[in-house]
Structure formats: structure tokens, C-alpha cells
Design an enzyme around this catalytic site. Structure first.
Site, mmCIF file in Angstrom:
data_model
loop_
_atom_site.group_PDB
_atom_site.id
_atom_site.type_symbol
_atom_site.label_atom_id
_atom_site.label_comp_id
_atom_site.label_asym_id
_atom_site.label_seq_id
_atom_site.Cartn_x
_atom_site.Cartn_y
_atom_site.Cartn_z
ATOM 1 N NE ARG A 130 5.115 15.439 20.037
ATOM 2 C CZ ARG A 130 5.268 16.045 18.871
ATOM 3 N NH1 ARG A 130 6.048 15.492 17.947
ATOM 4 N NH2 ARG A 130 4.680 17.199 18.613
ATOM 5 N N GLY B 162 -5.944 23.536 17.143
ATOM 6 C CA GLY B 162 -6.571 24.584 17.941
ATOM 7 C C GLY B 162 -5.740 25.842 18.077
#
Length: 425
Positions: A281, A161
Site C-alpha cells: 500500500r 503491538g
């Protein structure tokens, strides 16, 4: 004796989840995957890895399943290789009193607007930004910042997006895409309107508060941000390296991170390094493999050790420069064939060839990480030589794509797509 297990919550089917399971086994653990769709891990049967179906969007369901597993196994840790479950995993670790990151810090970091605000308040250089929830907000925010701007979901990853909007038409089109029901949201629709910070891209790999190394990356042409090439370590001056390292540590302090892996994305602009994003992460494949090849640090194993409460020292050595080249198609359609994997793998210096797609698979480009249909990793002591090795491997991979039939054309048109597609063309 009760079997010692580690719980892995979701992951990319062709990414890091298998290396996590394999690393856990090397450490003497029994890996168990919790997933909403266990079948997506089609290698789990061949690898004899246990996978359990559970709604990973439901924290209560995850908690119940982990409690059930604790009655059978000694659960030594819980972790994940997927950003959208990072906050849930942090909450599970806290609930079961296991090592893990701060849930509040992970949640703050995963909301890009909150992340920008906290970084800016701490004096960390970030692009100008605004939050928008409707088309009018987007238009006003873009006018205040000045075109071109980046439009992106406030929550998301993998460049899904994300688009560069150079003019008003681009802005209207992408706003309609994000807010008109085409984009899949995991939270209430919120759009980040952001200044376009132009300049070379670098990524810092952190483990705890320790900098492991810095990579450089290049993208396919805008308006999307699809990676074309990664180089590790990045070719930086000593001053540039220190500034990015200091900036990365400042980000972790501002966001309350500092446990486990994190990635800090930076653009080196006319005003110096600007932080684009912080990810709480470990990056997906092939980044951990590149780091291990270049400096001998196995980030996946080191993360699992932290999950187990082990804080061993990570000794680094620099012996090779590693380059990853991504295979990205230039059109949509049906993949007729993809060839050359074994030939590319036989090139001296090519250490991995990964094809992520099978013939007869539909290709519908999204403008994000899902567009990658494979990659080649090369390594040697010299950067220029490594790039040439990677190119030799890429030159041996070819594919053809038959475009989707359009209205008014027959499905058997036989039109052939990119017979020798080249990333970086």
C-alpha cells in the site's frame, strides 16, 4: 450522462483518504467513501464528499454496495488507503473486472509470517523469525533466536503491538499484553518472534516495479517504534542505493506484487541490508507529500491513474530535501492546550504544519503511530538547512498535559505536563 466515480474503501481520517478524494476530483471523478464509521471523516461535509455506511469487514456487504453504486454511476475503479482492507479491495477489483493487485499476493503479504517465509525462500535477507500462538511458544522461540527479540502481531500495521524485548521480564510482559486480551486482533492471535535487526532504517517507495525513491527515518527511544523524523531522499552512497533498490525489486517478485504502490522497510545491519517488512500500500501522510516536494511525483494521483488503467510515465526531478518531524507527547493525560501552529507555518521553508488533536482530548500513548499528535514538514535544497528549518518550526510548537488523576489524588491536582515538548529531545 452517467457520472464517473471512484470508490474509496476506508482510510485514516487525518491521513491519505482526503488527498485521495481530492486527487480523484482533479481527475474528473466523483469520489465515494465506503466506511463502517463515515462520521470519523468529519471533513466530508465541508468537502462535499459522499460517504456511505457499510460493514467494511464483510466482503459480501461491500460487493452488494459496489453493485448498487454501479447501477447509478460508472464506477471507474475501486481502491483504498488502509492496509486491513487491501485484500478485500483486491477481491472487489477482480470481481468487477477492474484494474487492481492480485488478491492472493496481497493476502500473502499482509500475513507477516507468510511474507517472511516467502522472502527467505527467495533468498531475500530477513531477520530470524518464529511463529508463536501461546506463551510457551514465545519463550521457546525467543530462546532459539536469542535476546533481544521483537514481538509483533503476525497481522497488523503502524507498529501496533510491536515491542523490543531485551530480557525475559520484557518478554513475559509483552506476551501477556498480546495474548491476554489487551491487544485488539483482526484475526486469530498469532505472534511473530523476530531477531532484532539493529541499524539505520530506510524505506523504499515503489509504484508498480519502479523505485520512486528511498527515505531514511529515526525513531523515539525503544522499546516501541514511534517515528520521530523522516528524511527524503535518504543520504546514501551509490552502492547502498543500488543494493536497497535491487533488494526491493526482489521482494516484489518473491511476493507476487508489482501492481500499484508498495513500501519496503529495510535496516542496514552489520551484514548489510535486511528486509523488515513489505507493505502492499501507499504509506500514510506525510510521506506522499514529501515525495512530491522532493522529486515532483504525486504518488496518490499516480495510484489513482493505475486504478483507472492508466500507466503514464512518472518523470522525476530532484530539487529539494524534505524533512518531517513528528510531535510526540512524553506522558499520558488531558491535553490542556497546544499552541504555535501559525508561527511554525510562517517559518521560511516550512511547507506544512499538521496538528491532529484538539485541546481537552485525552492522550493515552500506545507505542505506535497513534502517538503522533502532529507533524511539521520542511524543504530546502540542503539537508542541514532543512533540518534546521524543521527544528525552528518544532521549537515554536508547545503544549501542556495534565496527567490523569491517580488513586488517592484529586482530579484538580493541577499538575502540568510537557509545556514545551520536543520530538527528538
Amino acid at each position: 450522462m452517467t457520472r464517473r466515480a471512484i470508490i474509496l474503501v476506508e482510510g485514516d481520517p487525518t491521513g491519505n483518504i482526503l488527498p485521495y478524494a481530492q486527487a480523484a476530483r482533479r481527475l474528473g471523478l466523483h469520489p465515494i467513501i465506503l466506511s463502517s464509521e463515515p462520521a470519523q471523516y468529519d471533513w466530508r461535509v465541508a468537502e462535499s464528499i459522499e460517504a456511505i455506511r457499510v460493514d467494511t469487514n464483510d466482503l459480501d456487504a461491500l460487493t452488494r454496495e459496489c453493485s448498487r453504486l454501479r447501477s447509478t454511476y460508472e464506477v471507474a475503479g475501486i481502491t483504498c488507503a488502509k492496509e486491513w482492507v487491501c485484500a478485500a479491495v483486491a477481491k472487489l477489483c477482480k470481481h468487477f473486472d477492474l484494474p487492481g493487485p492480485s488478491p492472493a499476493s496481497i493476502e500473502r503479504c499482509c500475513d507477516k509470517f507468510t511474507q517472511r517465509r516467502l522472502l527467505a525462500e527467495a533468498g531475500v535477507p530477513v531477520p530470524a523469525y518464529r511463529l508463536a500462538t501461546n506463551a510457551t511458544d514465545v519463550e521457546h522461540s525467543a530462546a532459539e533466536i536469542g535476546l533481544p527479540v521483537i514481538l509483533k502481531p503476525a497481522v497488523g500495521n503502524g507498529s501496533s503491538g510491536v515491542r523490543l524485548c531485551r530480557n525475559v521480564d520484557d518478554l513475559i510482559e509483552h506476551t501477556a499484553y498480546l495474548l491476554g486480551g489487551k491487544h485488539i486482533w483482526r484475526s486469530s492471535p498469532k505472534v511473530l518472534v523476530e531477531e532484532f535487526a539493529n541499524g539505520p532504517y530506510y524505506g523504499a517507495y515503489m509504484m508498480g516495479d519502479e523505485l520512486i525513491g528511498i527515505c531514511a527515518a529515526e525513531f523515539d527511544p525503544p522499546p516501541h517504534f514511534v517515528f520521530r523524523e523522516w528524511t527524503f531522499p535518504a543520504s546514501l552512497t551509490e552502492e547502498q542505493h543500488e543494493r536497497i533498490a535491487d533488494l526491493s525489486r526482489s521482494c516484489l517478485r518473491a511476493l507476487g506484487l508489482g501492481w500499484g504502490p508498495a513500501g519496503v522497510e529495510v535496516r542496514w545491519t552489520k551484514r548489510g541490508p535486511v528486509v523488515i517488512e513489505v507493505n502492499p500500500r501507499l504509506a500514510g501522510a506525510p510521506d506522499p507529500q514529501m515525495v512530491q516536494l522532493a522529486c515532483g511525483v504525486d504518488l496518490v494521483t499516480e495510484h489513482i491513474k493505475l486504478v483507472l488503467g492508466d500507466r503514464r510515465n512518472r518523470r522525476r526531478r530532484h530539487s529539494q530535501t524534505v524533512v518531517a518531524r513528528y510531535l510526540v507527547p512524553d506522558r499520558d493525560g488531558i491535553l490542556d492546550r497546544i499552541d504555535g501552529e501559525s508561527q511554525a507555518a510562517a517559518v521560511p521553508g516550512v511547507v506544512e504544519v499538521k496538528l491532529c488533536i484538539e485541546p481537552k482530548t485525552p492522550i493515552a500513548r500506545k507505542g505506535d503511530y497513534r502517538d503522533c499528535i502532529g507533524y511539521i514538514v520542511a524543504a530546502s535544497p540542503d539537508l542541514a538547512e532543512t533540518k534546521m528549518i524543521a527544528q525552528r518550526g518544532v521549537d515554536l510548537i508547545s503544549w501542556s498535559i495534565t496527567p490523569f488523576a491517580t488513586r488517592g489524588s484529586g482530579s484538580g491536582s493541577g499538575e502540568t505536563g510537557n509545556k514545551a515538548a520536543r520530538p527528538g529531545r
